[in-house]
Motif scaffolding. Sequence first.
Motif, PDB file in Angstrom:
ATOM      1  N   ILE A 190      51.211  26.322  73.851  1.00  0.00           N
ATOM      2  CA  ILE A 190      52.478  26.363  73.111  1.00  0.00           C
ATOM      3  C   ILE A 190      53.271  27.634  73.394  1.00  0.00           C
ATOM      4  O   ILE A 190      54.480  27.667  73.145  1.00  0.00           O
ATOM      5  N   PHE A 193      56.510  27.408  75.187  1.00  0.00           N
ATOM      6  CA  PHE A 193      57.773  27.118  74.512  1.00  0.00           C
ATOM      7  C   PHE A 193      58.652  28.361  74.385  1.00  0.00           C
ATOM      8  O   PHE A 193      59.844  28.247  74.097  1.00  0.00           O
ATOM      9  N   SER A 204      58.176  21.445  77.049  1.00  0.00           N
ATOM     10  CA  SER A 204      59.424  21.624  76.297  1.00  0.00           C
ATOM     11  C   SER A 204      60.626  21.231  77.137  1.00  0.00           C
ATOM     12  O   SER A 204      61.578  20.620  76.630  1.00  0.00           O
ATOM     13  N   PHE A 207      60.758  17.449  77.240  1.00  0.00           N
ATOM     14  CA  PHE A 207      61.175  16.955  75.926  1.00  0.00           C
ATOM     15  C   PHE A 207      62.698  17.015  75.795  1.00  0.00           C
ATOM     16  O   PHE A 207      63.351  16.044  75.413  1.00  0.00           O
ATOM     17  N   MET A 208      63.265  18.184  76.103  1.00  0.00           N
ATOM     18  CA  MET A 208      64.697  18.392  75.900  1.00  0.00           C
ATOM     19  C   MET A 208      65.549  17.532  76.827  1.00  0.00           C
ATOM     20  O   MET A 208      66.669  17.168  76.498  1.00  0.00           O
ATOM     21  N   TYR A 350      52.969  22.522  66.646  1.00  0.00           N
ATOM     22  CA  TYR A 350      54.257  22.874  67.244  1.00  0.00           C
ATOM     23  C   TYR A 350      54.737  21.773  68.188  1.00  0.00           C
ATOM     24  O   TYR A 350      55.918  21.429  68.217  1.00  0.00           O
ATOM     25  N   ILE A 351      53.807  21.206  68.972  1.00  0.00           N
ATOM     26  CA  ILE A 351      54.166  20.137  69.903  1.00  0.00           C
ATOM     27  C   ILE A 351      54.530  18.865  69.133  1.00  0.00           C
ATOM     28  O   ILE A 351      55.505  18.184  69.459  1.00  0.00           O
ATOM     29  N   PHE A 354      57.911  19.345  67.639  1.00  0.00           N
ATOM     30  CA  PHE A 354      58.939  19.262  68.670  1.00  0.00           C
ATOM     31  C   PHE A 354      59.256  17.800  68.990  1.00  0.00           C
ATOM     32  O   PHE A 354      60.423  17.425  69.165  1.00  0.00           O
ATOM     33  N   LEU A 357      61.110  16.342  65.997  1.00  0.00           N
ATOM     34  CA  LEU A 357      62.452  16.916  65.958  1.00  0.00           C
ATOM     35  C   LEU A 357      63.383  16.159  66.899  1.00  0.00           C
ATOM     36  O   LEU A 357      64.543  15.885  66.577  1.00  0.00           O
ATOM     37  N   SER A 358      62.857  15.796  68.065  1.00  0.00           N
ATOM     38  CA  SER A 358      63.649  15.036  69.032  1.00  0.00           C
ATOM     39  C   SER A 358      63.990  13.653  68.505  1.00  0.00           C
ATOM     40  O   SER A 358      65.013  13.080  68.863  1.00  0.00           O
ATOM     41  N   LEU A 433      57.239  27.155  62.398  1.00  0.00           N
ATOM     42  CA  LEU A 433      58.031  25.960  62.712  1.00  0.00           C
ATOM     43  C   LEU A 433      59.513  26.158  62.414  1.00  0.00           C
ATOM     44  O   LEU A 433      60.348  25.336  62.815  1.00  0.00           O
ATOM     45  N   LEU A 436      62.059  25.956  65.206  1.00  0.00           N
ATOM     46  CA  LEU A 436      62.632  24.672  65.612  1.00  0.00           C
ATOM     47  C   LEU A 436      63.854  24.286  64.775  1.00  0.00           C
ATOM     48  O   LEU A 436      64.407  23.213  64.955  1.00  0.00           O
TER      49      LEU A 436
END
Length: 496
Positions: A190, A193, A204, A207-208, A350-351, A354, A357-358, A433, A436
């Motif tokens: 992590i 990130f 990351s 993901f984005m 955290y993953i 993430f 969150l997406s 967190l 984020l």
Amino acid sequence: MSKTSKELNVSLVFLAVFVVCLFFADLQISAYEPFLELGKFFISIKDINFSSIDLLIDATLQTIYIATVSIVFSALIGFFLSFYFKYTIVRVILAYIRAIHEIFWALIFLQIFGLNTITAILAIVLPYSAILTKVYAEILEEYDTFDEKTVSKNASKLSLFFYTKLPNALPHIVSYTLYRFECAMKSSAILGFVGILTLGYYLSSSFMQGYYHEVWLMLIIFYILIASIKFWFNKFTVLILFIISLLNMQISASSFSYDNFIRFISIDIIPSPIRNDESFLELLTWFNKIFVNEIVPGIFNTIVLTQISVVLTAVLALILFPLISYRFTNKLFRFFSNIFLVILRSTPEYILAFLFLSVFGVSMLPAVLALMLHNGAIIAFIIGKQSNELDYVLDKSRHLNLYTYEVLPKLYNSFLAFLFYRWEVIMRESAILGILGVATLGFYIDSAISDIRLDKVVILLFFTALLNISIDLISKKVRDYLRTKSTITTCGCELK
């Protein structure tokens, strides 16, 4: 007051706090068609390809190298400091260090060492050394019980340590250290990130950009790593891996600036009113502004997120643990249930956050789901294993009666002990967190670092550590009140 009454009282208090926190929690879904995005994520597993495997292998190796070097240094430092843990000043300093998440440490060291492997190693070694010191000291204390009548009066303390205490404590020390390496692997990943070139960096990025097929490939690689740790990292291979890691880590000495270090400790972390020779009143005004606008709301939101996550973690664990209990499921079902729990507990919060969150957008919801799934799976795994060791009286054909009247009453005390051990961990993760986008303490710390307001960062980190230390003390008081029987040798390896 009976033990059952105490357990009920504690449970009701936490439920009441949970209900109150729900009124203040932002659990809205702000993303457009979130479940469509979630469906895209799961469907993309069929599109996995290995075109970028060379790059990912290098990132995987760097993840292993950083974790290996970090855990070896942490174990050595922790073992040495464990002899001094009895001193109050040592306990206080280490409590502060371990209360700050490794990502926060990484964000600080980035200001000195830049995007360097040294940053990642120091960010892990500091909190892990503090954690291992505490655990090693508690393990050694548990084995300080030899009978003085059986020991020669001429024996030195050093001899007594190496021939009586250490041989008994060593298996538990090794066991916990091996578990801590699994945690170091997650931490190493992590840290990508924040820019370190480990698996998390590419995770990351994918993901984005919405490249979920790449995300799946990296997650599968990570799960394989975690699941196979016992085969390639043990007391026989650790020295070889440590040497290989030292020789192959990507360390750039050029990124370290002595001037930056001096500036950091002598200027950057000094409150700006003091640097600018302003009055004491202006210093108080500066602090009051931070306290009212950032510390108070940050602490409040961190507590709200933590308490909601703790209760939902408990509920999920109580639902999931029968899935791996032989009294409730058959062998095939337990096999797949174990895999499911291993995946959830192996994926860092955290993953998971993430990912959510997406899907759901910025709110407390992604953080709550991440904390609940990860920690709920850990506790369910432990309780499920314990349920297999019970002596049963009731007929297993009536599962609901068995669960309600026999299994749960027998395991509930241990369950609460494990939950309160995780409470401090959930608090630490709730704070981090915020990076984020959730307005916990981590949100304000990340904002201050982005604005290069390191004096503010130090203040915020102090209150973050103070909050975690407070939760740790309250947790210990609650466990003492419940008179839980779990000790560091029975549950520490799964809970720290």
